[in-house]
Design a protein around this motif. Structure first.
Motif, PDB file in Angstrom:
ATOM      1  N   LEU A 121     -50.624  51.959  28.088  1.00 12.46           N
ATOM      2  CA  LEU A 121     -49.987  50.743  29.178  1.00 12.46           C
ATOM      3  C   LEU A 121     -50.928  51.364  30.973  1.00 12.46           C
ATOM      4  CD1 LEU A 121     -47.134  49.492  28.132  1.00 12.46           C
ATOM      5  CD2 LEU A 121     -49.218  48.966  26.895  1.00 12.46           C
ATOM      6  N   ALA A 122     -51.389  52.320  30.819  1.00 11.10           N
ATOM      7  CA  ALA A 122     -51.942  52.802  32.025  1.00 11.10           C
ATOM      8  C   ALA A 122     -53.050  52.827  32.207  1.00 11.10           C
ATOM      9  CB  ALA A 122     -51.558  54.011  32.318  1.00 11.10           C
ATOM     10  N   ALA A 123     -53.900  52.661  33.610  1.00 11.54           N
ATOM     11  CA  ALA A 123     -55.508  52.633  33.561  1.00 11.54           C
ATOM     12  C   ALA A 123     -55.421  53.691  34.176  1.00 11.54           C
ATOM     13  CB  ALA A 123     -55.561  51.734  34.251  1.00 11.54           C
ATOM     14  N   GLY A 124     -55.910  54.819  33.034  1.00 19.05           N
ATOM     15  CA  GLY A 124     -57.110  55.758  33.485  1.00 19.05           C
ATOM     16  C   GLY A 124     -56.262  56.888  32.338  1.00 19.05           C
ATOM     17  N   ASP A 125     -56.698  58.213  32.494  1.00 16.10           N
ATOM     18  CA  ASP A 125     -55.587  59.427  31.882  1.00 16.10           C
ATOM     19  C   ASP A 125     -54.254  59.857  32.292  1.00 16.10           C
ATOM     20  OD1 ASP A 125     -58.089  59.196  30.876  1.00 16.10           O
ATOM     21  OD2 ASP A 125     -58.964  60.962  31.174  1.00 16.10           O
ATOM     22  N   ILE A 126     -53.817  60.273  30.935  1.00 15.85           N
ATOM     23  CA  ILE A 126     -52.670  60.871  31.388  1.00 15.85           C
ATOM     24  C   ILE A 126     -52.532  61.971  30.043  1.00 15.85           C
ATOM     25  CG2 ILE A 126     -49.641  60.520  30.937  1.00 15.85           C
ATOM     26  CD1 ILE A 126     -51.228  58.472  32.689  1.00 15.85           C
ATOM     27  N   ARG A 127     -52.536  62.752  30.807  1.00 14.83           N
ATOM     28  CA  ARG A 127     -51.918  64.481  29.800  1.00 14.83           C
ATOM     29  C   ARG A 127     -50.416  64.939  30.207  1.00 14.83           C
ATOM     30  NH1 ARG A 127     -54.320  69.115  28.551  1.00 14.83           N
ATOM     31  NH2 ARG A 127     -53.224  70.574  28.108  1.00 14.83           N
ATOM     32  N   PHE A 128     -50.394  65.432  28.606  1.00  5.99           N
ATOM     33  CA  PHE A 128     -49.030  65.744  27.688  1.00  5.99           C
ATOM     34  C   PHE A 128     -48.863  67.164  28.025  1.00  5.99           C
ATOM     35  CE2 PHE A 128     -48.599  60.934  28.120  1.00  5.99           C
ATOM     36  CZ  PHE A 128     -47.538  60.058  27.878  1.00  5.99           C
ATOM     37  N   ASP A 129     -48.285  67.491  28.593  1.00  6.71           N
ATOM     38  CA  ASP A 129     -47.795  68.949  28.517  1.00  6.71           C
ATOM     39  C   ASP A 129     -46.517  69.818  28.512  1.00  6.71           C
ATOM     40  OD1 ASP A 129     -48.389  71.918  28.042  1.00  6.71           O
ATOM     41  OD2 ASP A 129     -49.877  71.372  29.308  1.00  6.71           O
ATOM     42  N   GLY A 130     -46.133  70.381  28.297  1.00  3.72           N
ATOM     43  CA  GLY A 130     -44.442  70.606  27.985  1.00  3.72           C
ATOM     44  C   GLY A 130     -43.851  72.105  28.156  1.00  3.72           C
ATOM     45  N   ASP A 131     -42.871  72.566  27.446  1.00  2.00           N
ATOM     46  CA  ASP A 131     -42.208  74.059  27.099  1.00  2.00           C
ATOM     47  C   ASP A 131     -42.903  74.492  25.602  1.00  2.00           C
ATOM     48  OD1 ASP A 131     -40.826  74.089  29.395  1.00  2.00           O
ATOM     49  OD2 ASP A 131     -39.714  73.604  28.165  1.00  2.00           O
ATOM     50  N   PRO A 132     -43.431  75.725  25.785  1.00  2.00           N
ATOM     51  CA  PRO A 132     -43.728  76.335  24.005  1.00  2.00           C
ATOM     52  C   PRO A 132     -43.744  75.622  23.250  1.00  2.00           C
ATOM     53  CG  PRO A 132     -43.927  77.753  26.059  1.00  2.00           C
ATOM     54  CD  PRO A 132     -43.113  76.844  26.618  1.00  2.00           C
ATOM     55  N   ARG A 133     -42.145  75.176  22.747  1.00  2.00           N
ATOM     56  CA  ARG A 133     -41.118  74.605  21.844  1.00  2.00           C
ATOM     57  C   ARG A 133     -42.316  73.514  21.187  1.00  2.00           C
ATOM     58  NH1 ARG A 133     -39.908  75.280  16.731  1.00  2.00           N
ATOM     59  NH2 ARG A 133     -37.882  73.581  15.928  1.00  2.00           N
ATOM     60  N   SER A 134     -42.623  72.943  22.873  1.00  2.00           N
ATOM     61  CA  SER A 134     -42.791  71.476  22.106  1.00  2.00           C
ATOM     62  C   SER A 134     -44.027  71.456  21.760  1.00  2.00           C
ATOM     63  CB  SER A 134     -42.765  70.421  24.201  1.00  2.00           C
ATOM     64  OG  SER A 134     -44.103  71.163  24.798  1.00  2.00           O
ATOM     65  N   TYR A 135     -44.770  72.347  21.581  1.00  2.00           N
ATOM     66  CA  TYR A 135     -46.001  72.479  20.953  1.00  2.00           C
ATOM     67  C   TYR A 135     -45.714  72.377  19.260  1.00  2.00           C
ATOM     68  CZ  TYR A 135     -48.282  73.933  25.466  1.00  2.00           C
ATOM     69  OH  TYR A 135     -48.898  73.414  26.744  1.00  2.00           O
ATOM     70  N   GLU A 136     -44.743  73.110  19.084  1.00  2.00           N
ATOM     71  CA  GLU A 136     -44.405  72.658  17.969  1.00  2.00           C
ATOM     72  C   GLU A 136     -43.500  71.764  16.896  1.00  2.00           C
ATOM     73  OE1 GLU A 136     -41.712  76.358  17.568  1.00  2.00           O
ATOM     74  OE2 GLU A 136     -43.255  77.562  18.468  1.00  2.00           O
ATOM     75  N   ARG A 137     -43.477  70.783  17.944  1.00  2.00           N
ATOM     76  CA  ARG A 137     -42.272  69.735  17.166  1.00  2.00           C
ATOM     77  C   ARG A 137     -43.022  68.704  16.839  1.00  2.00           C
ATOM     78  NH1 ARG A 137     -37.372  68.836  21.773  1.00  2.00           N
ATOM     79  NH2 ARG A 137     -36.820  67.721  19.682  1.00  2.00           N
ATOM     80  N   PRO A 138     -42.636  67.372  15.796  1.00  2.00           N
ATOM     81  CA  PRO A 138     -43.605  66.908  15.200  1.00  2.00           C
ATOM     82  C   PRO A 138     -43.954  66.053  16.326  1.00  2.00           C
ATOM     83  CG  PRO A 138     -41.535  67.153  14.278  1.00  2.00           C
ATOM     84  CD  PRO A 138     -41.043  68.492  14.761  1.00  2.00           C
ATOM     85  N   LEU A 139     -45.195  64.916  16.172  1.00  2.00           N
ATOM     86  CA  LEU A 139     -45.796  64.639  17.210  1.00  2.00           C
ATOM     87  C   LEU A 139     -46.885  63.531  16.770  1.00  2.00           C
ATOM     88  CD1 LEU A 139     -45.122  62.961  19.602  1.00  2.00           C
ATOM     89  CD2 LEU A 139     -46.587  64.923  20.926  1.00  2.00           C
ATOM     90  N   GLY A 140     -47.400  64.542  15.533  1.00  2.00           N
ATOM     91  CA  GLY A 140     -48.514  63.356  15.079  1.00  2.00           C
ATOM     92  C   GLY A 140     -48.425  61.782  14.204  1.00  2.00           C
TER      93      GLY A 140
END
Length: 446
Positions: A121-140
Motif C-alpha cells: 500500500l506504500a508508494a515506493g520500494d520497501i526492502r525487508f531484511d532480518g536476522d540470519p534465522r529469518s531467511y530460513e522461516r517460511p514466507l513463500g
C-alpha cells in the motif's frame, strides 16, 4: 531495566529453595501489541495503543511502520475513559505510506509476515531484511498470495527474506488460496491489511491442519473492533475461508492485555515448587492462546482461580504427565515440555509439527537440551514423547529462542547447576526476565 547478561554469557538458573509465593505483573501481549500497531497505522484517523509491550519484537514493528511514514508518539497518558488509570501509551498517527524504506524484521514472525501486505500500500520500494534465522522461516505463501492479489515483489525466487516490495500505493485484492499449515500468521497477515485493498480479500486455506487458530480469532476480533466487516467460518461462512470487505478502519483506543503465554514460566514455578503465583489483570474473556494454561497446568497438578486480584495459580509440588494436543497453542510447548520433564509420569505433546519452523526447530531443540541434562525425550511425527528421568546440571542452549530460555529457567528451579546460554534472548517478548525471575524467587513481587 537492569543489566542483562551478554549473549555469550552463561546465566545460572536459580534453584528454588521453597514454595514460590509472589505476584508477578506480566508485560503486555506481543501478539495484541503488534496487531494493534498495524491496524492503527492503516486507520483513517489517529488512535492509541495503551500498555503496549516494549520488547525487541514490538520495537521492530514500531520502527518499521515509522520507516514507512507512520507517526508513533510514545508517551505516558491517562485513559480516555475518564478514570484515573495511567500508563505507557503510544499515539499512532496514520500517514500516506511511502518508500524507499528498509524494514528490519529481526527474527519476528509478526513483522516479517504482517508488514509485506502493508508495504504493498506504500508508494515506493520497501526492502525487508532480518536476522540470519529469518531467511530460513517460511514466507513463500505470503509472497505468492500477494502476487496473486496484484503485488510486485522481488525475492530472487527464494520465497523467503530478504525481499523488496515494489509498492504501488494500492493493491487490487480479491480471492487467494494459501497453505497456512506452517503458520496461522499467513492468514492473519492478509486479513490485517485487507480493508485497504480495493476489493478486500477472500482467503482460502487449502492445506493440512491449520495451527494456532486462537491467533486468527484474535486478528478477526481486532479487525472488527476497528470497524472492519469480516466473515469467518465461526460466523456461518465456509470452512477455512475468511472474507474481509474493503472499507475505512477507525482509530481506536486499544488497551493491551497482559501476555498470558509469558505468564507460563511463573505459573510453572508455582506448580513445581508447590507455591502460589498471582498474575494481575488476567482477562475473563480473551482470544490469547495462553489462556489454555489454566486447563493444562491444572491437569498437570495445580489449581487456579480468577479473582479480583487476577489469576491465582497454586501448585502442590506434585507434577503429573499429560497427553495433550497443543496444535492451537503451540507457543506453550517449550514450557509444557520443561514441566513434563519433571513430572511423575510420561507425557505426549501432539499437534505441533509446525514448531520445526519457529524461531528455531523447537522440537529438535527441546529434545537435545532436555536429553543433554539426562532426560529422555523422543521426537514424534507431530510432537514429543517425554519420559521423566533424574536430571543433572549443565548448559541449556537457547538457539536465540526466547521460549527455550524460559523453559531452561523452569527446569533450573528443580535441578541445580543449569546454566542458560544467552538468556538475553528473552528480551524478544519478556524484557528484563532475569530480574523478574529473581524477584519472584525472593518474594519481592509479592
Amino acid at each position: 531495566m537492569t543489566d542483562t547478561p551478554a549473549p555469550s554469557a552463561l546465566w545460572p538458573a536459580p534453584p528454588a529453595d521453597g514454595p514460590v509465593r509472589a505476584t508477578v505483573t506480566v508485560p503486555g501481549s506481543k501478539s495484541v501489541t503488534n496487531r494493534a500497531l498495524v491496524l492503527a497505522a492503516l486507520s483513517a484517523e489517529p488512535g492509541w495503543v495503551r500498555r503496549p509491550l516494549r520488547s525487541r519484537d514490538s520495537q521492530l514493528m514500531a520502527d518499521s511502520l515509522r520507516a514507512m511514514g507512520v507517526g508513533i508518539e510514545e508517551t505516558v497518558s491517562s485513559s480516555s475513559a475518564g478514570d484515573s488509570e495511567t500508563g505507557e501509551a503510544w499515539r499512532i498517527i496514520p500517514a500516506a505510506l511511502h518508500g524507499p524504506a528498509t524494514v528490519d524484521v529481526g527474527n519476528a514472525g509478526t513483522v516479517m509476515r504482517f508488514l509485506p501486505p502493508v508495504a504493498t500500500l506504500a508508494a515506493g520500494d520497501i526492502r525487508f531484511d532480518g536476522d540470519p534465522r529469518s531467511y530460513e522461516r517460511p514466507l513463500g505463501e505470503v509472497i505468492n498470495a500477494l502476487r496473486t492479489l496484484g503485488a510486485r515483489i522481488d525475492d530472487d525466487g527464494r520465497g523467503a527474506l530478504p525481499l523488496t516490495v515494489h509498492g504501488g500505493g494500492a493493491l487490487e485484492g480479491g480471492t487467494v488460496e494459501i497453505d497456512a499449515s506452517n503458520s496461522s500468521q499467513f492468514v492473519s497477515a492478509l486479513l490485517l491489511s485487507a480493508p485497504r485493498f480495493n476489493q478486500g480479500v477472500e482467503v482460502r486455506h487449502v492445506g493440512g491442519n491449520l495451527p494456532s487458530m486462537p491467533h486468527i480469532r484474535m486478528t478477526v476480533e481486532m479487525l472488527r473492533a476497528a470497524g472492519a466487516q469480516v466473515d469467518t467460518p465461526e460466523s456461518g461462512g465456509e470452512k477455512n475461508v475468511w472474507r474481509v470487505t474493503p472499507g475505512a478502519l477507525l482509530g481506536r483506543d486499544m488497551v493491551v492485555e497482559p501476555d498470558l503465554s509469558n505468564a507460563q514460566p511463573f505459573m510453572a514455578a508455582a506448580l513445581i515448587t508447590g507455591g502460589t503465583v498471582t498474575i494481575p489483570d488476567w482477562p475473563r474473556r480473551t482470544t490469547q492462546p495462553g489462556d489454555a494454561l489454566r486447563a493444562i497446568f491444572t491437569e498437570m497438578g495445580g489449581s487456579c482461580e480468577l479473582t479480583d486480584a487476577g489469576l491465582v495459580f497454586t501448585g502442590t509440588g506434585k507434577i503429573h504427565g499429560i497427553d495433550v494436543d497443543l496444535g492451537d497453542v503451540g507457543e506453550l510447548t517449550p514450557g509444557v515440555a520443561a514441566v513434563a520433564a519433571l513430572a511423575d509420569s510420561e507425557s505426549v505433546l501432539r499437534g505441533v509439527q509446525h514448531l520445526r519452523m519457529h524461531e528455531t526447530d523447537r522440537l529438535a531443540a527441546l529434545t537435545a537440551e532436555i536429553n543433554g541434562l539426562g532426560g529422555e525425550v523422543t521426537e514424534t511425527a507431530d510432537g514429543l514423547h517425554i519420559r521423566p528421568r533424574p536430571l543433572r546440571g549443565g548448559t541449556f542452549h537457547t538457539y536465540d529462542d526466547h521460549r527455550m530460555a524460559t523453559a531452561g529457567a523452569v527446569i533450573g528451579l528443580a535441578v541445580p547447576g543449569v546454566m542458560i546460554e544467552n538468556v538475553a534472548t528473552t528480551a524478544k517478548t519478556l524484557p528484563d526476565f532475569p530480574r523478574m525471575w529473581a524477584e519472584m524467587l525472593s518474594g519481592a513481587g509479592a
